[in-house]
Design a protein around this motif. Structure first.
Motif, PDB file in Angstrom:
ATOM      1  N   THR A  52       0.805  -1.225   0.000  1.00  0.00           N
ATOM      2  CA  THR A  52       0.000   0.000   0.000  1.00  0.00           C
ATOM      3  C   THR A  52       0.834   1.270   0.000  1.00  0.00           C
ATOM      4  O   THR A  52       0.561   2.188  -0.762  1.00  0.00           O
ATOM      5  N   ARG A  53       1.835   1.338   0.880  1.00  0.00           N
ATOM      6  CA  ARG A  53       2.639   2.571   1.000  1.00  0.00           C
ATOM      7  C   ARG A  53       4.121   2.221   1.052  1.00  0.00           C
ATOM      8  O   ARG A  53       4.759   2.292   2.107  1.00  0.00           O
TER       9      ARG A  53
ATOM     10  N   LEU B 279       4.587  13.387  11.350  1.00  0.00           N
ATOM     11  CA  LEU B 279       3.169  13.703  11.195  1.00  0.00           C
ATOM     12  C   LEU B 279       2.951  15.149  10.773  1.00  0.00           C
ATOM     13  O   LEU B 279       1.981  15.454  10.071  1.00  0.00           O
TER      14      LEU B 279
ATOM     15  N   ASP C  18       3.513  14.947   7.025  1.00  0.00           N
ATOM     16  CA  ASP C  18       2.530  14.161   6.277  1.00  0.00           C
ATOM     17  C   ASP C  18       1.714  13.344   7.277  1.00  0.00           C
ATOM     18  O   ASP C  18       2.190  12.339   7.813  1.00  0.00           O
ATOM     19  N   ARG C  19       0.489  13.772   7.530  1.00  0.00           N
ATOM     20  CA  ARG C  19      -0.351  13.079   8.515  1.00  0.00           C
ATOM     21  C   ARG C  19      -0.743  11.672   8.062  1.00  0.00           C
ATOM     22  O   ARG C  19      -1.057  10.814   8.885  1.00  0.00           O
ATOM     23  N   SER C  20      -0.715  11.448   6.754  1.00  0.00           N
ATOM     24  CA  SER C  20      -1.082  10.115   6.255  1.00  0.00           C
ATOM     25  C   SER C  20       0.041   9.099   6.404  1.00  0.00           C
ATOM     26  O   SER C  20      -0.115   7.943   6.020  1.00  0.00           O
ATOM     27  N   ALA C  21       1.183   9.522   6.971  1.00  0.00           N
ATOM     28  CA  ALA C  21       2.319   8.612   7.129  1.00  0.00           C
ATOM     29  C   ALA C  21       2.247   7.820   8.427  1.00  0.00           C
ATOM     30  O   ALA C  21       3.202   7.121   8.782  1.00  0.00           O
ATOM     31  N   TRP C  22       1.117   7.898   9.152  1.00  0.00           N
ATOM     32  CA  TRP C  22       1.026   7.230  10.450  1.00  0.00           C
ATOM     33  C   TRP C  22       1.203   5.712  10.391  1.00  0.00           C
ATOM     34  O   TRP C  22       1.701   5.120  11.362  1.00  0.00           O
TER      35      TRP C  22
END
Length: 530
Positions: A79-80, A246, A249-253
């Protein structure tokens, strides 16, 4: 045709010899690597008591440990994939912080925090303030003024420390000496130019240190000062890194979940192993081993005094070898005459330095015994003599590596600096040394990793193989990790030879590998900056 055929035949024979030699060299290298890996594997097996575990335990541990990690890795990769390095860094930072906390714990166990409080407040803090003041005005005399203020302040610290009527609590001293500077560094990196935000970050960081001194004893049962050390070395770096990621990039959690997944895998592996298997490992290398003194009973034996002694010794070695070695390299490369009689003397000195790098270590031990003990009159087996002796051992290596690093700086860079009107020292300080830093640091740290594993020079100067208390000063009797392992390896009890000595070897190897990793990290970082 005959001559051409003869030449072709000779060329074929030479090529065949080269191929055979390359194959033999590669085979010998791989054989050596495999034998060394096997020996290290056997040492690790003995240190962690792995033969005591049953097959069922290994099966359960493998399933419990492997399934969460494989599932998490597959999820990130699918996914990432760009979060891979974030996951790796977030996993490395917590154990690295615990190692740093252990080093700080040893440091403040030997030297009381109140002494650090005095010297930091009177000497270090004014020097930093003076440097910042003059550096903000682009005054080149900032290092000179800061050094003068620092030296005077440290001298005054001796009298201030003795005259203090009330000694603050150790945890309060650690908050001022460790937590506040850490908060200042974070504020400087994350809120440049925003004074209000910087003050807020420093204040919240200091408040966290104060809270840690109360929360730690109530939750995990450690002392307040140990709680502050854990906070500044482990908790604060993790929080800083998480906040930094964070904020970008907050989506890097998902990448930050790696430490939790690793802890879950470890816990699940141990649980399944104990459930399925009849018996588990019986490790010798545990917290008790790292924090206890040597003992005649194998179950109570520890490495703590030798670890502290190694820290003392390597501190002296690092200071002496770096200052003297880099200074000598700068002189030989930048100031020493290269022609005439002076040039001949310079070449003789260089040849002798190269020869000294190959002298057996026991010879340096005899040199330290004759010079520092017999001639100067220092005590046998004390910290200072051990540090100075090992400094002589690695000094040729530091000089040679620093020379190569300085020599690698292009001459055109020097000439450009001279063309701008800079003096020789300004060119060395501002142009040559910054570009030579990666090589200098790499060579120095690798030399230090050799020094920390030496045994023969310490035996020659009368260092004890076993001491039961850590050193408290530079005149204290000292032992070191390789000396303690040497004593255990010849102990009359088989448990010391077969279990305790491998645990000491693994501890020493972890320290040496950590130093090598640090050398690689510093080299790569400074190479990117330059």
């Amino acid at each position: 045709m005959d001559e051409q055929s003869t030449d072709s035949a000779f060329a074929g024979v030479s090529r065949l010899r080269g191929q055979v030699f390359a194959a033999l060299a590669k085979g010998a290298s791989w054989l050596g690597i495999l034998v060394l890996a096997w020996l290290l594997f056997m040492v690790v097996v003995d240190a962690f008591g792995l033969p005591a575990a049953s097959v069922g335990w290994y099966l359960g541990a493998a399933v419990g440990f492997g399934v969460p990690l494989l599932a998490y890795g597959a999820y990130i990769r699918r996914t990432r994939p760009e979060l891979g390095w974030i996951a790796v860094r977030s996993t490395i930072i917590p154990p690295g912080g615990l190692v740093l906390a252990g080093a700080l714990f040893i440091l403040f166990l030997v030297f009381e925090p109140v002494h650090w409080l005095t010297y930091y407040t009177v000497g270090v803090l004014p020097a930093v303030a003076v440097y910042g003041h003059f550096a903000s005005r682009e005054d080149t005399r900032a290092p000179l003024f800061a050094t003068a203020v620092g030296v005077i302040g440290l001298g005054l610290g001796v009298f201030v420390d003795a005259a203090l009527p009330v000694k603050p609590m150790p945890w309060a001293s650690l908050v001022w000496v460790l937590v506040v500077p850490a908060g200042a560094i974070i504020a400087w990196r994350e809120a440049t130019g925003d004074r209000r935000r910087q003050a807020t970050i420093v204040g919240l960081t200091a408040l966290g240190g104060v809270l840690a001194s109360f929360v730690g004893p109530a939750t995990i049962g450690v002392t307040p000062d140990t709680s502050v050390i854990l906070y500044v070395a482990a908790v604060l770096p993790v929080g800083w890194y998480y906040g930094h990621v964070l904020a970008a990039d907050r989506s890097a959690w998902p990448g930050l979940l790696a430490p939790g997944v690793a802890l879950l895998a470890i816990g699940l592996g141990i649980t399944l192993g104990d459930t399925i298997g009849a018996t588990g490992p019986d490790p010798v290398l545990d917290w008790q081993f790292l924090t206890s003194a040597p003992s005649t009973i194998p179950a109570n034996a520890g490495l703590f005094p030798a670890m502290v002694g190694s820290v003392f010794i390597i501190t002296i070695v690092a200071l002496v070898s770096f200052v003297v070695g880099v200074g000598a390299a700068i002189y030989l490369e930048e100031y020493a005459p290269q022609t005439g009689l002076g040039g001949t003397i310079t070449r003789i000195i260089r040849v002798n330095i190269s020869n000294l790098a190959g002298v057996p270590s026991v010879v340096y031990g005899l040199l330290g015994l004759g010079l520092f003990v017999n001639l100067i009159g220092m005590g046998m087996g004390i910290v200072l003599v051990a540090g100075l002796t090992l400094s002589l051992l690695i000094l040729p290596i530091v000089i040679i590596s620093a020379q190569e690093a300085i020599r690698s700086v292009p001459e055109e860079v020097r000439q450009a600096s001279y063309g701008m009107g800079a003096t020789r020292w300004q060119t060395i300080r501002n142009v040559v040394l910054p570009r030579a830093v990666p090589g200098v640091l790499t060579g120095t740290i690798l030399a230090l990793s050799r020094a920390i594993g030496e045994t023969a020079p310490l035996l020659m100067i009368g260092a004890a193989t076993t001491v039961f208390r850590p050193p408290t000063g530079f005149a204290s009797q000292v032992s070191a990790m390789p000396l303690q392992v040497f004593y255990w390896s010849f102990h009359q009890k088989s448990a010391f030879r077969e279990l305790i000595a491998p645990a000491g070897v693994v501890t020493l190897l972890v320290v040496m590998l950590s130093m090598n990793v640090l050398a690689i990290y510093l080299r790569n970082r400074y190479e990117q900056q330059t």
